[in-house]
Motif scaffolding. Structure first.
Motif, PDB file in Angstrom:
ATOM      1  N   SER A  61       0.837  -1.213   0.000  1.00  0.00           N
ATOM      2  CA  SER A  61       0.000   0.000   0.000  1.00  0.00           C
ATOM      3  C   SER A  61       0.866   1.255   0.000  1.00  0.00           C
ATOM      4  CB  SER A  61      -0.953  -0.005   1.198  1.00  0.00           C
ATOM      5  OG  SER A  61      -0.249  -0.261   2.423  1.00  0.00           O
ATOM      6  N   TYR A  62       1.320   1.695   1.154  1.00  0.00           N
ATOM      7  CA  TYR A  62       2.033   2.966   1.270  1.00  0.00           C
ATOM      8  C   TYR A  62       3.353   2.997   0.496  1.00  0.00           C
ATOM      9  CZ  TYR A  62      -1.282   4.057   5.009  1.00  0.00           C
ATOM     10  OH  TYR A  62      -2.427   4.308   5.727  1.00  0.00           O
ATOM     11  N   LEU A  63       3.931   1.845   0.217  1.00  0.00           N
ATOM     12  CA  LEU A  63       5.218   1.805  -0.476  1.00  0.00           C
ATOM     13  C   LEU A  63       5.082   1.503  -1.974  1.00  0.00           C
ATOM     14  CD1 LEU A  63       7.396  -0.065   2.186  1.00  0.00           C
ATOM     15  CD2 LEU A  63       7.405   2.374   1.626  1.00  0.00           C
ATOM     16  N   VAL A  64       3.865   1.414  -2.467  1.00  0.00           N
ATOM     17  CA  VAL A  64       3.648   1.130  -3.884  1.00  0.00           C
ATOM     18  C   VAL A  64       3.475   2.454  -4.631  1.00  0.00           C
ATOM     19  CG1 VAL A  64       2.246  -0.079  -5.577  1.00  0.00           C
ATOM     20  CG2 VAL A  64       2.563  -1.058  -3.288  1.00  0.00           C
ATOM     21  N   ILE A  65       4.500   2.845  -5.360  1.00  0.00           N
ATOM     22  CA  ILE A  65       4.503   4.141  -6.048  1.00  0.00           C
ATOM     23  C   ILE A  65       3.312   4.284  -6.992  1.00  0.00           C
ATOM     24  CG2 ILE A  65       5.765   5.556  -7.714  1.00  0.00           C
ATOM     25  CD1 ILE A  65       8.368   4.483  -6.458  1.00  0.00           C
ATOM     26  N   GLY A  66       3.017   3.230  -7.744  1.00  0.00           N
ATOM     27  CA  GLY A  66       1.921   3.297  -8.693  1.00  0.00           C
ATOM     28  C   GLY A  66       0.585   3.603  -8.040  1.00  0.00           C
ATOM     29  N   LYS A  67       0.367   3.042  -6.851  1.00  0.00           N
ATOM     30  CA  LYS A  67      -0.905   3.273  -6.160  1.00  0.00           C
ATOM     31  C   LYS A  67      -1.003   4.715  -5.659  1.00  0.00           C
ATOM     32  CE  LYS A  67      -1.855  -1.480  -4.742  1.00  0.00           C
ATOM     33  NZ  LYS A  67      -2.179  -2.395  -3.624  1.00  0.00           N
ATOM     34  N   ILE A  68       0.111   5.276  -5.223  1.00  0.00           N
ATOM     35  CA  ILE A  68       0.104   6.673  -4.763  1.00  0.00           C
ATOM     36  C   ILE A  68      -0.171   7.607  -5.937  1.00  0.00           C
ATOM     37  CG2 ILE A  68       1.445   8.490  -3.663  1.00  0.00           C
ATOM     38  CD1 ILE A  68       0.785   6.238  -1.761  1.00  0.00           C
ATOM     39  N   LEU A  69       0.479   7.359  -7.056  1.00  0.00           N
ATOM     40  CA  LEU A  69       0.264   8.208  -8.235  1.00  0.00           C
ATOM     41  C   LEU A  69      -1.170   8.082  -8.754  1.00  0.00           C
ATOM     42  CD1 LEU A  69       3.594   7.670 -10.205  1.00  0.00           C
ATOM     43  CD2 LEU A  69       3.010   9.483  -8.590  1.00  0.00           C
ATOM     44  N   GLU A  70      -1.710   6.882  -8.710  1.00  0.00           N
ATOM     45  CA  GLU A  70      -3.098   6.687  -9.163  1.00  0.00           C
ATOM     46  C   GLU A  70      -4.069   7.426  -8.237  1.00  0.00           C
ATOM     47  OE1 GLU A  70      -6.243   5.636 -11.426  1.00  0.00           O
ATOM     48  OE2 GLU A  70      -4.107   5.393 -11.908  1.00  0.00           O
ATOM     49  N   ALA A  71      -3.756   7.439  -6.921  1.00  0.00           N
ATOM     50  CA  ALA A  71      -4.599   8.165  -5.965  1.00  0.00           C
ATOM     51  C   ALA A  71      -4.569   9.659  -6.258  1.00  0.00           C
ATOM     52  CB  ALA A  71      -4.131   7.891  -4.542  1.00  0.00           C
ATOM     53  N   ALA A  72      -3.391  10.170  -6.628  1.00  0.00           N
ATOM     54  CA  ALA A  72      -3.280  11.592  -6.978  1.00  0.00           C
ATOM     55  C   ALA A  72      -4.098  11.893  -8.232  1.00  0.00           C
ATOM     56  CB  ALA A  72      -1.817  11.963  -7.187  1.00  0.00           C
ATOM     57  N   LYS A  73      -4.006  10.995  -9.204  1.00  0.00           N
ATOM     58  CA  LYS A  73      -4.752  11.196 -10.448  1.00  0.00           C
ATOM     59  C   LYS A  73      -6.261  11.151 -10.190  1.00  0.00           C
ATOM     60  CE  LYS A  73      -5.367   9.171 -15.062  1.00  0.00           C
ATOM     61  NZ  LYS A  73      -4.935   8.060 -15.976  1.00  0.00           N
ATOM     62  N   THR A  74      -6.673  10.172  -9.398  1.00  0.00           N
ATOM     63  CA  THR A  74      -8.098  10.002  -9.107  1.00  0.00           C
ATOM     64  C   THR A  74      -8.665  11.215  -8.368  1.00  0.00           C
ATOM     65  OG1 THR A  74      -7.843   7.597  -8.970  1.00  0.00           O
ATOM     66  CG2 THR A  74      -9.774   8.554  -7.892  1.00  0.00           C
ATOM     67  N   SER A  75      -7.899  11.745  -7.423  1.00  0.00           N
ATOM     68  CA  SER A  75      -8.383  12.854  -6.588  1.00  0.00           C
ATOM     69  C   SER A  75      -8.159  14.223  -7.222  1.00  0.00           C
ATOM     70  CB  SER A  75      -7.684  12.807  -5.235  1.00  0.00           C
ATOM     71  OG  SER A  75      -6.280  13.000  -5.382  1.00  0.00           O
ATOM     72  N   GLY A  76      -7.314  14.293  -8.227  1.00  0.00           N
ATOM     73  CA  GLY A  76      -7.016  15.571  -8.853  1.00  0.00           C
ATOM     74  C   GLY A  76      -5.964  16.374  -8.123  1.00  0.00           C
ATOM     75  N   ALA A  77      -5.186  15.711  -7.264  1.00  0.00           N
ATOM     76  CA  ALA A  77      -4.115  16.412  -6.543  1.00  0.00           C
ATOM     77  C   ALA A  77      -3.001  16.775  -7.518  1.00  0.00           C
ATOM     78  CB  ALA A  77      -3.569  15.535  -5.421  1.00  0.00           C
ATOM     79  N   GLU A  78      -2.443  17.986  -7.364  1.00  0.00           N
ATOM     80  CA  GLU A  78      -1.339  18.430  -8.233  1.00  0.00           C
ATOM     81  C   GLU A  78       0.020  18.318  -7.549  1.00  0.00           C
ATOM     82  OE1 GLU A  78      -4.809  21.440  -8.994  1.00  0.00           O
ATOM     83  OE2 GLU A  78      -3.693  20.783  -7.228  1.00  0.00           O
ATOM     84  N   ALA A  79       0.009  18.076  -6.221  1.00  0.00           N
ATOM     85  CA  ALA A  79       1.261  18.009  -5.474  1.00  0.00           C
ATOM     86  C   ALA A  79       1.194  16.868  -4.468  1.00  0.00           C
ATOM     87  CB  ALA A  79       1.527  19.325  -4.748  1.00  0.00           C
ATOM     88  N   ILE A  80       2.364  16.321  -4.130  1.00  0.00           N
ATOM     89  CA  ILE A  80       2.445  15.228  -3.153  1.00  0.00           C
ATOM     90  C   ILE A  80       3.457  15.589  -2.079  1.00  0.00           C
ATOM     91  CG2 ILE A  80       3.189  12.849  -2.781  1.00  0.00           C
ATOM     92  CD1 ILE A  80       1.977  12.087  -5.398  1.00  0.00           C
ATOM     93  N   HIS A  81       3.019  15.518  -0.821  1.00  0.00           N
ATOM     94  CA  HIS A  81       3.927  15.681   0.313  1.00  0.00           C
ATOM     95  C   HIS A  81       4.213  14.292   0.865  1.00  0.00           C
ATOM     96  CE1 HIS A  81       5.784  16.818   4.037  1.00  0.00           C
ATOM     97  NE2 HIS A  81       5.598  18.110   3.815  1.00  0.00           N
ATOM     98  N   PRO A  82       5.488  13.875   0.917  1.00  0.00           N
ATOM     99  CA  PRO A  82       5.788  12.497   1.324  1.00  0.00           C
ATOM    100  C   PRO A  82       5.877  12.282   2.825  1.00  0.00           C
ATOM    101  CG  PRO A  82       7.805  13.601   0.726  1.00  0.00           C
ATOM    102  CD  PRO A  82       6.694  14.604   0.487  1.00  0.00           C
ATOM    103  N   GLY A  83       5.832  13.362   3.637  1.00  0.00           N
ATOM    104  CA  GLY A  83       6.011  13.198   5.082  1.00  0.00           C
ATOM    105  C   GLY A  83       7.418  12.737   5.386  1.00  0.00           C
ATOM    106  N   TYR A  84       7.549  11.805   6.335  1.00  0.00           N
ATOM    107  CA  TYR A  84       8.855  11.167   6.564  1.00  0.00           C
ATOM    108  C   TYR A  84       8.622   9.677   6.731  1.00  0.00           C
ATOM    109  CZ  TYR A  84       7.248  12.570  11.262  1.00  0.00           C
ATOM    110  OH  TYR A  84       6.497  12.837  12.388  1.00  0.00           O
ATOM    111  N   GLY A  85       9.675   8.888   6.456  1.00  0.00           N
ATOM    112  CA  GLY A  85       9.492   7.457   6.369  1.00  0.00           C
ATOM    113  C   GLY A  85       8.857   7.099   5.025  1.00  0.00           C
ATOM    114  N   PHE A  86       8.474   5.829   4.882  1.00  0.00           N
ATOM    115  CA  PHE A  86       7.862   5.343   3.648  1.00  0.00           C
ATOM    116  C   PHE A  86       8.657   5.788   2.418  1.00  0.00           C
ATOM    117  CE2 PHE A  86       3.533   4.940   5.952  1.00  0.00           C
ATOM    118  CZ  PHE A  86       3.827   3.654   6.320  1.00  0.00           C
TER     119      PHE A  86
END
Length: 664
Positions: A61-86
């Motif tokens: 889940s949290y470590l799967v790059i493709g799933k994070i990018l797909e979530a951004a595409k689905t939600s319409g987010a233009e930016a990603i904050h990675p926090g720390y870790g992961f």
């Protein structure tokens, strides 16, 4: 032109909640992502939107790059904050965000790649004139070659994973006979944690302090530092207490370390928030260790003394703005100390703890900030880091900050899951910490296993109070069931008889005698000790009591036959087993080896029919980013093997059954 309006936070827990708070304050829409284990978690509820990204294990889940990018595409987010870790220091992730047209709120992928490898980072720092620890940084990965170089450097020696951090893949070696085993263990741990077994060697700096400098850079060539943080109180190279400013750093040394940190950031064309970590020797010399290319867990202490919001700075830099302040305009006031509250059992080798959070009550105190991402009733999952919250205190001076933090921790209540609260209070109250004269060996020097074990044992007074409260609570329940007036509690027409109880806490059983003497008063005998206890009031999980003429207050929670009790120094779970029938429990020498906690099987080193002896490692379990060995406790053969690599197991699940060797 505005670069983004909606930010996806590719993380969970307290850091996701923290980032969401600043994004919303600045007017950005926020998107959370969550695994199955985090459905309904506080960070999910705090965001404007939330997207499911898969099963509970982080690797799915949290470590799967493709799933994070797909979530951004689905939600319409233009930016990603990675926090720390992961994925925060994953260059492939930063590059994938850029390729997908997303703004990565962090440094360039090239900087992450360079500084994420300790060998490459050290070579670049040496070239930039940054002081570094003598060692071996060549790319020769052969254990024999490293062993030869280690003996050349001399002992004590540090073996470090070239990739990653957090203390994983790191070993301190005191003599040559230990080196080869340390290389094998460090390489195995590093390969599992970071996907790379590359190692470097460094001369160990003894009695050193771990001091780091916060740096910030924008895309316009501006680089500043925001002072230092002292992170010397660590266990297994993982920080548990941080403070700013460091008690060991003078104004002149601060200026020098700041200059070096800024030079290091400039040398790699850095952008965003970063931390240059140094070892500070007793002589005053300091050496580059590594650079963390992300926001740090301990950033709140810097925020509290500078009055700045570092997440806001990250967002502004990512939006293309210049740094909000120049070096000359940055100032600090007072002192701040932070502790990491973790779901772990320090008395059992810091084993991570999972389970239901039965009570979660936070103090509201002046100068105290608590960053967390949990809620009462939530299941603490075994899949992620054990840290659940950060408690931070600020004051005009170090002692005020320390006292505020101690009182906040004493009031903070956590029931259902064992935490390191007891240990944190012990550290903060220790004379060495109070003096400010401590180093990275603090835990090893002042918190030996036997000392820590004592912190988690319920003493006679706690057992007496638990017995009185359990007895009193049963009386209240009986009165309520029978419709009796509570004023009749403990009333009797004949001679009062003592009641014998058996209480168990952390596996230790104690016989306790309770003698009611009034409606709320009891005489309690625990072993050779006697206590008079009066239950003065019970309200909202708070017990008011008196004993030996002194009034006191404790937090409590009844969960079946178990009473959770915290007198301020940490929670104790006391279970009434008076009427429990005897049973054969799995213990030392039983040959029945159970999982110490929820986790994933990382390695199986045996098979059915194999001959084993006490101490042999049979199974390796991974939980909350740590590895735990399940070892044979008897001599014999493996009769049952109930797990395979990759399988998920629950705490106390039987993993291996041994047929003990018969003795004459």
């Amino acid at each position: 032109m505005e670069r983004f309006k909606k930010v996806l936070i590719a993380n969970r827990g307290e850091i996701a909640v923290r980032v969401i708070r600043t994004c919303q304050r600045l007017g950005y829409s926020t998107v959370a992502v969550f695994s199955e284990a985090d459905r309904g978690a506080p960070h999910v509820l705090a965001a404007d939107e939330a997207v499911a990204i898969g099963p509970s294990p982080a690797k799915e889940s949290y470590l799967v790059i493709g799933k994070i990018l797909e979530a951004a595409k689905t939600s319409g987010a233009e930016a990603i904050h990675p926090g720390y870790g992961f994925l925060s220091e994953n260059a492939d992730f930063a590059r994938a965000c850029r390729d997908a047209g997303l703004v990565f709120i962090g440094p360039e992928a090239e900087a992450i790649t360079l500084m994420g490898n300790k060998r490459q980072a050290k070579l670049r720092m040496i070239a930039a004139g940054v002081p570094c620890i003598p060692g071996y940084e060549a790319s020769d990965l052969d254990d024999e070659a490293l062993a030869v170089e280690g003996e050349r450097i001399g002992f004590p020696l540090m073996v470090k994973a070239a990739a990653g951090g957090g203390g994983r893949g790191m070993r301190l070696v005191h003599e040559a006979s230990q080196l080869r085993a340390a290389l094998r263990a460090a390489r195995s741990e590093a390969t599992n944690a970071f996907g790379s077994g590359e190692l470097i060697l460094e001369k160990a700096v003894i009695d050193a302090r771990h001091v780091e400098v916060q740096v910030f850079a924008d895309t316009h060539g501006n680089v500043v530092h925001l002072g230092e943080r002292d992170c010397s109180v660590q266990r297994r190279h993982q920080k548990i207490v941080e403070e700013s400013p460091s008690p060991a750093v003078s104004p002149a040394l601060r200026a020098r370390m700041g200059e070096v940190a800024v030079a290091a950031a400039r040398a790699i064309g850095y952008r965003g928030a970063g931390t240059i970590e140094f070892l500070l020797a007793p002589s005053g010399d300091f050496y580059f260790m590594e650079m963390n290319t992300r926001l740090q867990v301990e950033h709140p202490v810097t925020e509290l003394i500078t009055g700045l919001d570092l997440v806001e700075w990250q967002l502004r830099v990512a939006a293309g703005e210049t740094l909000p302040r120049t070096q000359e305009a940055i100032s600090a006031s007072g002192h701040a100390i932070e502790v990491r509250l973790c779901a772990e059992d320090p008395a059992k080798g810091y084993a991570p703890q999972a389970g239901r959070l039965l009570a979660w009550r936070l103090p509201l105190r002046e100068g105290v900030r608590i960053d967390h991402g949990v809620r009462e009733g939530q299941e603490i999952p075994p899949f992620y880091d054990s840290m659940q919250a950060k408690v931070i205190a600020h004051g005009p001076d170090r002692e005020t900050a320390r006292r505020r933090l101690v009182e906040a921790l004493r009031e903070l209540t956590v029931f259902g899951v064992t935490t390191n609260k007891n240990l944190l209070l012990y550290v903060l109250e220790h004379a060495a910490f109070r003096s400010g004269e401590y180093d990275t060996a603090f835990i090893a020097r002042h918190a030996a296993a036997s000392e820590v074990e004592g912190l988690y044992q319920a003493d006679a007074k706690a057992r007496a109070l638990a017995a009185a409260l359990l007895f009193h609570d049963e009386g209240l329940k009986l009165a309520d069931t029978a419709g009796l007036d509570v004023s009749l509690l403990n009333w009797n027409t004949s001679h009062r008889h003592p009641v014998r109880m058996k209480l168990v806490s952390r596996g230790a059983e104690a016989s306790v005698t309770v003698q009611p003497v009034s409606g709320e008063g009891y005489e309690v005998d625990v072993g050779d000790s006697s206590f008079d206890v009066s239950v003065l009031g019970l309200s909202a999980g708070v017990l008011d009591f008196s004993s030996a003429g002194t009034r006191g207050r404790a937090r409590y929670l009844r969960d079946g036959d178990t009473l959770w009790l915290d007198l301020g120094s940490g929670a104790h779970a006391v279970t009434d087993v008076t009427f429990r029938p005897p049973s054969k429990s799995d213990g030392v020498g039983s040959g029945r080896l159970a999982a110490p906690m929820d986790g994933r099987i990382l390695r199986v080193d045996t098979q059915v029919g194999a001959a084993v002896k006490p101490g042999d490692v049979l199974v390796v379990l991974e939980a909350m980013k740590m590895e735990f060995q399940v070892v044979a406790d008897v001599r014999g053969t493996v009769a049952e093997l109930n797990v395979s690599v990759g399988s998920q197991v629950k705490a106390k699940q039987l993993l291996v059954s041994l047929a003990a060797e018969k003795t004459a």
